[in-house]
Design an enzyme around this catalytic site. Structure first.
Site, short mmCIF file in Angstrom:
data_model
loop_
_atom_site.label_atom_id
_atom_site.label_comp_id
_atom_site.label_asym_id
_atom_site.label_seq_id
_atom_site.Cartn_x
_atom_site.Cartn_y
_atom_site.Cartn_z
N ALA A 12 0.84 -1.21 0.00
CA ALA A 12 0.00 0.00 0.00
C ALA A 12 0.87 1.26 0.00
O ALA A 12 0.49 2.30 0.51
CB ALA A 12 -0.94 -0.01 1.21
N ALA A 14 3.09 4.11 -2.34
CA ALA A 14 2.57 5.08 -3.30
C ALA A 14 2.12 4.39 -4.60
O ALA A 14 1.06 4.72 -5.15
CB ALA A 14 3.64 6.13 -3.59
N ASN A 122 10.71 -4.10 -8.10
CA ASN A 122 12.01 -4.08 -8.77
C ASN A 122 13.04 -4.95 -8.06
O ASN A 122 12.92 -5.17 -6.86
CB ASN A 122 12.53 -2.63 -8.81
CG ASN A 122 12.06 -1.93 -10.07
OD1 ASN A 122 12.06 -2.52 -11.15
ND2 ASN A 122 11.67 -0.67 -9.93
N HIS A 177 13.78 -3.95 -17.80
CA HIS A 177 13.45 -2.65 -17.20
C HIS A 177 14.70 -2.10 -16.50
O HIS A 177 14.78 -2.01 -15.28
CB HIS A 177 12.31 -2.84 -16.20
CG HIS A 177 11.79 -1.57 -15.61
ND1 HIS A 177 11.47 -0.47 -16.37
CD2 HIS A 177 11.51 -1.22 -14.33
CE1 HIS A 177 11.03 0.50 -15.57
NE2 HIS A 177 11.05 0.07 -14.33
C1 LAC Z 1 10.60 3.44 -12.50
C2 LAC Z 1 10.64 2.45 -11.41
C3 LAC Z 1 9.33 2.31 -10.75
O1 LAC Z 1 11.00 3.12 -13.62
O2 LAC Z 1 11.13 1.23 -11.86
O3 LAC Z 1 10.16 4.56 -12.24
#
Ligand code: LAC
Length: 309
Positions: A12, A14, A122, A177
């Site tokens: 919970a 942000a 992440n 990512h």
């Molecule tokens: C971003 C984080 C949340 O890319 O991985 O902002």
């Protein structure tokens, strides 16, 4: 007993709360926000519910610290874990967040064995491996959010550079990512017109580079990770699954040979519907894009190799 689809959002903080808020406004799901911190999910749920009379949706969000309340979820969104702080890469979080994602996956699947799991924690690509390995769910039902966010950043920069509406900027960011992500310039158009016809190669390179470090740019400004766009991106994936929209969106999917990559979670375009990932779509890449994707895969493999799950 509610007839609504049930979505559990784990964490919970942000991002989780933003995802809950965006989904609540869509007004089709029952939303459960769960966190280990007492009071946090309850308080945020109450606040979101109290937006409902103002904005005109039903107040169907609950907050809890008890996994029993998440039972029977159709979708589980995992946002739990530490966010980045200035100077940290996403990969620096791997060991702490592996333990957290492992534990919350075990606890949520106990009561929701048929759920679709969407991971946001992440380092994202590695955390998808953890959720898949721990749950034992088929790859179609375990995937991650990253590409919608990365593509949204890239689309925003392009809209600013061209003065065009963000709605008409169509683009795709592939790969892990991390800073090696691959914005596909060859597949980027504004209202169907290739980006390369509209702005200089130098401008394109600068937008590509800004996109790749887009999360870090915000961490530097705020001292923690972004949450508005990540939360909204996740809600878009939940919509596509629960409303069986068949949206084609960049998501982090388990690849088994697609794009020449085997046994690894990476961002690629997928069709999302009621069954989860219903198709992985392959686009033609030019040589530099193919090389960049291989480099991004190597970076993801490095992080995955330190996992113990
Ligand atoms: C971003 C984080 C949340 O890319 O991985 O902002």
């Amino acid at each position: 007993m509610s007839e609504r689809s049930k979505v559990t959002i784990v964490g919970a903080g942000a991002t989780g709360a933003t995802c809950a808020e965006v989904l609540a406004q869509r007004d089709y799901a029952e939303i459960v926000l769960i966190d280990i911190k007492e009071g946090l999910p309850q308080g945020k749920a109450l606040d979101i519910n109290q937006m409902a009379p103002i904005l005109g949706f039903e107040a169907t969000v609950s907050g809890t610290n008890d996994y029993a309340d998440t039972a029977g979820s159709d979708v589980v969104v995992i946002t739990a874990g530490l966010p980045r702080q200035p100077g940290m890469s996403r990969d620096d979080l791997v060991q702490t967040n592996e333990k957290i994602v492992k534990s919350v996956t075990e606890q949520t699947i106990a009561g929701s064995p048929d759920a679709v799991i969407i991971v946001l924690s992440n380092p994202l690509d590695a955390m998808c491996h953890v959720a898949k390995n721990v749950s034992g769910f088929p790859k179609e039902r375990v995937f991650g959010q990253a590409g919608i966010l990365d593509t949204a950043r890239y689309r925003t920069f392009i809209a600013w550079a061209t003065g065009a509406s963000v709605k008409d900027v169509h683009a795709l960011v592939l790969g892990g990512h991390g800073d090696q992500m691959v914005p596909l310039v060859s597949a980027t158009t504004v209202g169907g017109v290739p980006l390369r016809k509209l702005v200089s190669e130098e401008q394109i390179q600068s937008m590509v580079e800004r996109t790749a470090v887009g999360g870090g740019e915000i961490v530097k400004l705020l001292g923690t990770s972004a949450w508005y766009a990540p939360g909204a991106a996740c809600a878009q994936m939940v919509d596509s699954v629960l409303l069986d929209e068949k949206r084609v969106l960049p998501c982090t999917a388990y690849l088994e040979g697609e794009y020449g990559i085997d046994g690894l979670y990476m961002g690629v375009p997928v069709k999302l519907g009621a069954k989860g990932i219903e198709q992985i779509l392959e686009v033609d890449l030019d040589d530099p894009e193919r090389a960049a994707l291989a480099k991004s895969a190597d970076a993801v493999r490095d992080v995955v190799s330190v996992l113990s799950t």
